[in-house]
Each structure stands twice: as structure tokens, then as C-alpha cells.
Write a protein that holds these residues in place. Sequence first.
Motif, PDB file in Angstrom:
ATOM      1  N   GLY A 105       0.805  -1.216   0.000  1.00  0.00           N
ATOM      2  CA  GLY A 105       0.000   0.000   0.000  1.00  0.00           C
ATOM      3  C   GLY A 105       0.834   1.261   0.000  1.00  0.00           C
ATOM      4  N   ILE A 106       0.131   2.374   0.153  1.00  0.00           N
ATOM      5  CA  ILE A 106       0.746   3.700   0.157  1.00  0.00           C
ATOM      6  C   ILE A 106       0.466   4.322   1.523  1.00  0.00           C
ATOM      7  CG2 ILE A 106       0.868   5.937  -0.983  1.00  0.00           C
ATOM      8  CD1 ILE A 106      -0.527   4.413  -3.424  1.00  0.00           C
ATOM      9  N   ALA A 107       1.454   4.264   2.408  1.00  0.00           N
ATOM     10  CA  ALA A 107       1.277   4.749   3.778  1.00  0.00           C
ATOM     11  C   ALA A 107       1.436   6.266   3.877  1.00  0.00           C
ATOM     12  CB  ALA A 107       2.262   4.047   4.716  1.00  0.00           C
ATOM     13  N   GLY A 108       2.098   6.872   2.910  1.00  0.00           N
ATOM     14  CA  GLY A 108       2.239   8.328   2.890  1.00  0.00           C
ATOM     15  C   GLY A 108       3.415   8.826   3.701  1.00  0.00           C
ATOM     16  N   PRO A 109       3.549  10.101   3.830  1.00  0.00           N
ATOM     17  CA  PRO A 109       2.622  11.127   3.335  1.00  0.00           C
ATOM     18  C   PRO A 109       2.741  11.391   1.834  1.00  0.00           C
ATOM     19  CG  PRO A 109       4.464  12.196   4.431  1.00  0.00           C
ATOM     20  CD  PRO A 109       4.656  10.699   4.595  1.00  0.00           C
ATOM     21  N   THR A 110       3.756  10.829   1.184  1.00  0.00           N
ATOM     22  CA  THR A 110       3.898  11.012  -0.263  1.00  0.00           C
ATOM     23  C   THR A 110       3.590   9.704  -0.970  1.00  0.00           C
ATOM     24  OG1 THR A 110       6.245  10.429  -0.203  1.00  0.00           O
ATOM     25  CG2 THR A 110       5.695  12.769   0.046  1.00  0.00           C
ATOM     26  N   GLY A 111       3.562   9.736  -2.295  1.00  0.00           N
ATOM     27  CA  GLY A 111       3.416   8.515  -3.087  1.00  0.00           C
ATOM     28  C   GLY A 111       2.020   8.282  -3.623  1.00  0.00           C
ATOM     29  N   GLY A 112       1.045   9.018  -3.143  1.00  0.00           N
ATOM     30  CA  GLY A 112      -0.319   8.811  -3.606  1.00  0.00           C
ATOM     31  C   GLY A 112      -0.563   9.423  -4.976  1.00  0.00           C
ATOM     32  N   THR A 113      -1.581   8.919  -5.657  1.00  0.00           N
ATOM     33  CA  THR A 113      -2.027   9.453  -6.946  1.00  0.00           C
ATOM     34  C   THR A 113      -3.540   9.597  -6.882  1.00  0.00           C
ATOM     35  OG1 THR A 113      -2.379   7.278  -7.953  1.00  0.00           O
ATOM     36  CG2 THR A 113      -0.167   8.218  -8.171  1.00  0.00           C
ATOM     37  N   ALA A 114      -4.129  10.147  -7.935  1.00  0.00           N
ATOM     38  CA  ALA A 114      -5.591  10.261  -7.983  1.00  0.00           C
ATOM     39  C   ALA A 114      -6.249   8.878  -7.951  1.00  0.00           C
ATOM     40  CB  ALA A 114      -6.014  11.022  -9.236  1.00  0.00           C
ATOM     41  N   GLU A 115      -5.638   7.915  -8.643  1.00  0.00           N
ATOM     42  CA  GLU A 115      -6.202   6.554  -8.689  1.00  0.00           C
ATOM     43  C   GLU A 115      -5.916   5.772  -7.409  1.00  0.00           C
ATOM     44  OE1 GLU A 115      -3.715   7.381 -11.218  1.00  0.00           O
ATOM     45  OE2 GLU A 115      -5.320   8.430 -12.277  1.00  0.00           O
ATOM     46  N   LYS A 116      -4.763   6.038  -6.809  1.00  0.00           N
ATOM     47  CA  LYS A 116      -4.346   5.331  -5.595  1.00  0.00           C
ATOM     48  C   LYS A 116      -3.868   6.371  -4.583  1.00  0.00           C
ATOM     49  CE  LYS A 116      -2.875   1.265  -8.227  1.00  0.00           C
ATOM     50  NZ  LYS A 116      -1.742   0.410  -8.607  1.00  0.00           N
ATOM     51  N   PRO A 117      -4.818   6.965  -3.834  1.00  0.00           N
ATOM     52  CA  PRO A 117      -4.422   7.999  -2.871  1.00  0.00           C
ATOM     53  C   PRO A 117      -3.673   7.413  -1.673  1.00  0.00           C
ATOM     54  CG  PRO A 117      -6.776   7.554  -2.709  1.00  0.00           C
ATOM     55  CD  PRO A 117      -6.261   6.753  -3.869  1.00  0.00           C
ATOM     56  N   VAL A 118      -2.984   8.291  -0.951  1.00  0.00           N
ATOM     57  CA  VAL A 118      -2.331   7.883   0.296  1.00  0.00           C
ATOM     58  C   VAL A 118      -3.377   7.194   1.176  1.00  0.00           C
ATOM     59  CG1 VAL A 118      -1.288   8.738   2.433  1.00  0.00           C
ATOM     60  CG2 VAL A 118      -0.531   9.646   0.230  1.00  0.00           C
ATOM     61  N   GLY A 119      -2.997   6.090   1.771  1.00  0.00           N
ATOM     62  CA  GLY A 119      -3.902   5.296   2.601  1.00  0.00           C
ATOM     63  C   GLY A 119      -4.455   4.076   1.899  1.00  0.00           C
ATOM     64  N   THR A 120      -4.247   3.980   0.575  1.00  0.00           N
ATOM     65  CA  THR A 120      -4.717   2.818  -0.186  1.00  0.00           C
ATOM     66  C   THR A 120      -3.838   1.620   0.148  1.00  0.00           C
ATOM     67  OG1 THR A 120      -5.450   4.229  -2.010  1.00  0.00           O
ATOM     68  CG2 THR A 120      -5.125   1.879  -2.496  1.00  0.00           C
ATOM     69  N   VAL A 121      -4.469   0.541   0.590  1.00  0.00           N
ATOM     70  CA  VAL A 121      -3.743  -0.684   0.928  1.00  0.00           C
ATOM     71  C   VAL A 121      -4.494  -1.877   0.357  1.00  0.00           C
ATOM     72  CG1 VAL A 121      -2.795  -2.124   2.786  1.00  0.00           C
ATOM     73  CG2 VAL A 121      -2.898   0.375   3.075  1.00  0.00           C
ATOM     74  N   TRP A 122      -3.762  -2.712  -0.367  1.00  0.00           N
ATOM     75  CA  TRP A 122      -4.293  -3.989  -0.867  1.00  0.00           C
ATOM     76  C   TRP A 122      -3.800  -5.110   0.041  1.00  0.00           C
ATOM     77  CZ3 TRP A 122      -7.864  -5.732  -4.084  1.00  0.00           C
ATOM     78  CH2 TRP A 122      -8.406  -4.846  -5.022  1.00  0.00           C
ATOM     79  N   PHE A 123      -4.677  -6.037   0.324  1.00  0.00           N
ATOM     80  CA  PHE A 123      -4.386  -7.196   1.169  1.00  0.00           C
ATOM     81  C   PHE A 123      -4.671  -8.478   0.402  1.00  0.00           C
ATOM     82  CE2 PHE A 123      -5.843  -3.795   3.915  1.00  0.00           C
ATOM     83  CZ  PHE A 123      -4.966  -3.820   4.973  1.00  0.00           C
ATOM     84  N   GLY A 124      -3.913  -9.522   0.730  1.00  0.00           N
ATOM     85  CA  GLY A 124      -4.191 -10.853   0.223  1.00  0.00           C
ATOM     86  C   GLY A 124      -4.092 -11.859   1.357  1.00  0.00           C
ATOM     87  N   TRP A 125      -5.002 -12.816   1.370  1.00  0.00           N
ATOM     88  CA  TRP A 125      -4.963 -13.920   2.327  1.00  0.00           C
ATOM     89  C   TRP A 125      -5.112 -15.196   1.521  1.00  0.00           C
ATOM     90  CZ3 TRP A 125      -7.903  -9.561   2.854  1.00  0.00           C
ATOM     91  CH2 TRP A 125      -7.637  -8.743   3.957  1.00  0.00           C
TER      92      TRP A 125
END
Length: 160
Positions: A102-122
Motif C-alpha cells: 500500500g501507500i502509507a504516505g505522506p507522499t506517493g499517492g495518486t488520484a487513482e491510488k491515494p495515500v492510505g490505499t492498501v491492498w491485502f491478500g490472504w
Amino acid sequence: MLPLSELSQKAGALLAENNHVLVTAESCTGGGIAAAITDISGSSAWFDRAFVTYSNESKMDMIDVNPKTLNIYGAVSQETVEEMASGALRHSRGTVAISVSGIAGPTGGTAEKPVGTVWFGWKIGNSIEVQEMICFSGDRASVRNQACCHALAKLVDLLS
């Protein structure tokens, strides 16, 4: 949601009860899930290892994420966490995998994937495979903590 320490204990009890061994493949959490798990006494009975695959190169080298997947979908994607979980299982004695990117921030976010976006897999053996995306709010530490808690809470749900 329960505190991380309680989630770790619950996850450990369920893993032990079901004769499972956990492996993690972590990017934005930087090993936080593994740290929470290994804070529990006796966790060596149900935890094998953690892959902290922060860079794309480490995802490819350590757990066989396909370079095409990273180029097409990016590191923060359903496809990548799916490959991370599968690769972690192949390169361990684990029977259950958690992957997170994911994108924990504070930088690295985009319009499609803002800061705070996290993907998980189980992935639990060959029978259960789940991916999920959540967009958390808060600062970097908060996003990372929420991600660790969510990963373990969902594992508890899947094993219950």
C-alpha cells in the motif's frame, strides 16, 4: 477493532488449533504484522517467516512476483498481493499467507491510488484466497497500524 496484541493472540490460537503455519509478505507494513505475531510467546509453533518486500525488486526476487504484473498493475494492486501471497507460500513451510502492499504516505499517492490505499491478500492452502482493498485515513504510522490490525482481523474471521 481489537488492539493488535489481542488480534495476534486470537490469530495464533486459531492457527495452532487448525494446525496451520503463517507466513507474511509485507510491503508498506514493513514487517509490522510479523512483529505483532512474534510478540506472542510460542508463536514459533505457528509462524514460519516474514518476507519484507518493500521494493519491486525484492517482490520479484524473494517471492516471484511477475515483473509484468508490477509493470501493468503496479505494486499496490489486487494482482500483486495475490502473487505475493502465493509466492510466500511457495518459499516457506507456511500453509497460510498474508500479503500487504500500500501507500502509507505522506507522499506517493495518486488520484487513482491515494495515500492510505492498501491492498491485502490472504491465502489458506489451496481452498481460500481473498484479496481486498481499503483506503485508510491518518498519518503514516496510523495507516500502517490500521493495515496490520485489518490483516490480522480478517485472518481471524477467515479461520473462525
